[in-house]
Write an enzyme that holds these catalytic residues in place. Structure first.
Site, PDB file in Angstrom:
ATOM      1  N   ASN A  42      -1.284   8.048  -9.695  1.00  0.00           N
ATOM      2  CA  ASN A  42      -2.540   8.183  -8.726  1.00  0.00           C
ATOM      3  C   ASN A  42      -3.106   9.281  -9.132  1.00  0.00           C
ATOM      4  O   ASN A  42      -2.755  10.234  -9.719  1.00  0.00           O
ATOM      5  CB  ASN A  42      -1.304   8.465  -7.564  1.00  0.00           C
ATOM      6  N   SER A  47      -8.787   3.036  -9.701  1.00  0.00           N
ATOM      7  CA  SER A  47      -9.812   2.386  -8.615  1.00  0.00           C
ATOM      8  C   SER A  47     -11.158   2.943  -8.593  1.00  0.00           C
ATOM      9  O   SER A  47     -12.030   2.029  -8.212  1.00  0.00           O
ATOM     10  CB  SER A  47      -8.968   2.718  -7.162  1.00  0.00           C
ATOM     11  N   GLU A 166      -4.969  -2.988  -7.008  1.00  0.00           N
ATOM     12  CA  GLU A 166      -3.586  -2.717  -6.404  1.00  0.00           C
ATOM     13  C   GLU A 166      -3.259  -3.813  -5.441  1.00  0.00           C
ATOM     14  O   GLU A 166      -2.596  -3.586  -4.412  1.00  0.00           O
ATOM     15  CB  GLU A 166      -3.514  -1.216  -5.907  1.00  0.00           C
TER      16      GLU A 166
END
Length: 278
Positions: A42, A47, A166
Site C-alpha cells: 500500500n 493506483s 484492485e
C-alpha cells in the site's frame, strides 16, 4: 513489438508544495495483447500510476503514450475511449436504475446508435454470464455479480486496454477466482490488453509479466515464474509468497518431489493429479 502503452519517467505528487513524490520516474511499456500486473505494498504508487494512464490526474511530469499517441489535456477524452477502467468498488461505477441501463450508460455518452447499443448490451452481459439479470436493480446483486456488471459496462465500450484497479479485492476467494476467469476469457475473445493493479499475488501469477513497485518506483520486472521462484527475493522486496509457492514448500518438506520452478495453482493441481495416480 507493437507497444500499445508506453510510460516514460512519470513523476507525480498530490500536492504541489509537497517535497514527497508519489511517483519517482516510473517507466514501462505494455505490448498489445499482453497481461501485465503491477504489485506492491500500500502506498507504493500502483493506483496512482493507473489513474495517470487513464488521464484522471493532469499535473505530472513525464510522458504517457497510448497506441503511439502522447496523452495531453487536448486529447484525453479521445484517448480515454481506448481504455476501460474497473475500480475496486463496483457501486462507485453504477449510475443506471437497472443492469442494462447501467451497461448502456457509457455508450449513450459516446453517441452509439440505439440498435447497436442494445446489441452491445446483450453481448457484454452474455460475455460475463449476466444476461438473465439485465432488468435487475444493481443494488440487489451480490458483490461478484456487481463486479461482472461493471466489467460488462467496460467491454460494451470496446476499449483496447482494460485497467483493473484492485477490482477483486472486495470479493471472497470464490468470487475473485470467477471474475478473473471471466476477464481472462474476455481478454482472449476480444484481443484486449490488460493492466492489473493488485495486491493479490495468486491473481498476479496469471499474468504474462509483473512489475513490482516500492516507494513510487519500479524495483523489479519479471515473469511470474522468475519472480516467485525464491522466498528470498520476495522478502527482500517486502512481499509475501503466493499461496501456491508456500504450498509447494510444505509439500517438499513432506517428501513430495516437485519441479524447482514456480507452478501456478492450475499447473500444481495438474501435476499432483498426474503423479498421485501413478
Amino acid at each position: 513489438m507493437n507497444k500499445i502503452l508506453e510510460v516514460e519517467n512519470l513523476v507525480f505528487k498530490y500536492e504541489k508544495e509537497s517535497e514527497v513524490n508519489q511517483l519517482n520516474g516510473v517507466s514501462f511499456s505494455v505490448t498489445r495483447g499482453e497481461w501485465v500486473s503491477i504489485i506492491g505494498q500500500n502506498g507504493s504508487g500502483k493506483s496512482t500510476t493507473a489513474r495517470l494512464i487513464d488521464g484522471l490526474f493532469e499535473e505530472f511530469k513525464g510522458t504517457v503514450k497510448i497506441d503511439g499517441e502522447v496523452l495531453t489535456a487536448d486529447n484525453v477524452w479521445q484517448l480515454r475511449q481506448k481504455i476501460g477502467m474497473v475500480f475496486q468498488n463496483p457501486d462507485n461505477q453504477f449510475v443506471g436504475a437497472t443492469v442494462e441501463d447501467d451497461v448502456a450508460f457509457g455508450m449513450e455518452n459516446q453517441g452509439i446508435p440505439r440498435e447497436e447499443m442494445i446489441q452491445r448490451v446483450d453481448e457484454a452481459l452474455a460475455a460475463v454470464n449476466m444476461l438473465d439479470f439485465k432488468t435487475r436493480e444493481p443494488a440487489r446483486l451480490s458483490g461478484g455479480q456487481k463486479q461482472r456488471v461493471a466489467v460488462a459496462g467496460i467491454i460494451a465500450l470496446r476499449p483496447e486496454i482494460i485497467i483493473l484497479d484492485e477490482s477483486t479485492s472486495m470479493l471472497d476467494p470464490t468470487g475473485r477466482a470467477e471474475i478473473m476467469r471471466v476477464i481472462h476469457e474476455i481478454k482472449d475473445r476480444y484481443h484486449l490488453t490488460v493492466l492489473s493493479i493488485t495486491h493479490d499475488l495468486d491473481e498476479a501469477a496469471g499474468s504474462d509479466r509483473i512489475l513490482v513497485m516500492r516507494a513510487g518506483e519500479i524495483i523489479k520486472e519479471a515473469a511470474p515464474s522468475d519472480l516467485f521462484a525464491t522466498r528470498e527475493n520476495m522478502v527482500e522486496m517486502g512481499l509475501d509468497m503466493p499461496f501456491t509457492s508456500n504450498l509447494m514448500n510444505d509439500l517438499r518438506a513432506s517428501g513430495f518431489v516437485l519441479p524447482e520452478r514456480y507452478l501456478t495453482e492450475d499447473e500444481l493441481v495438474d501435476f499432483l493429479a498426474k503423479n498421485l495416480n501413478k
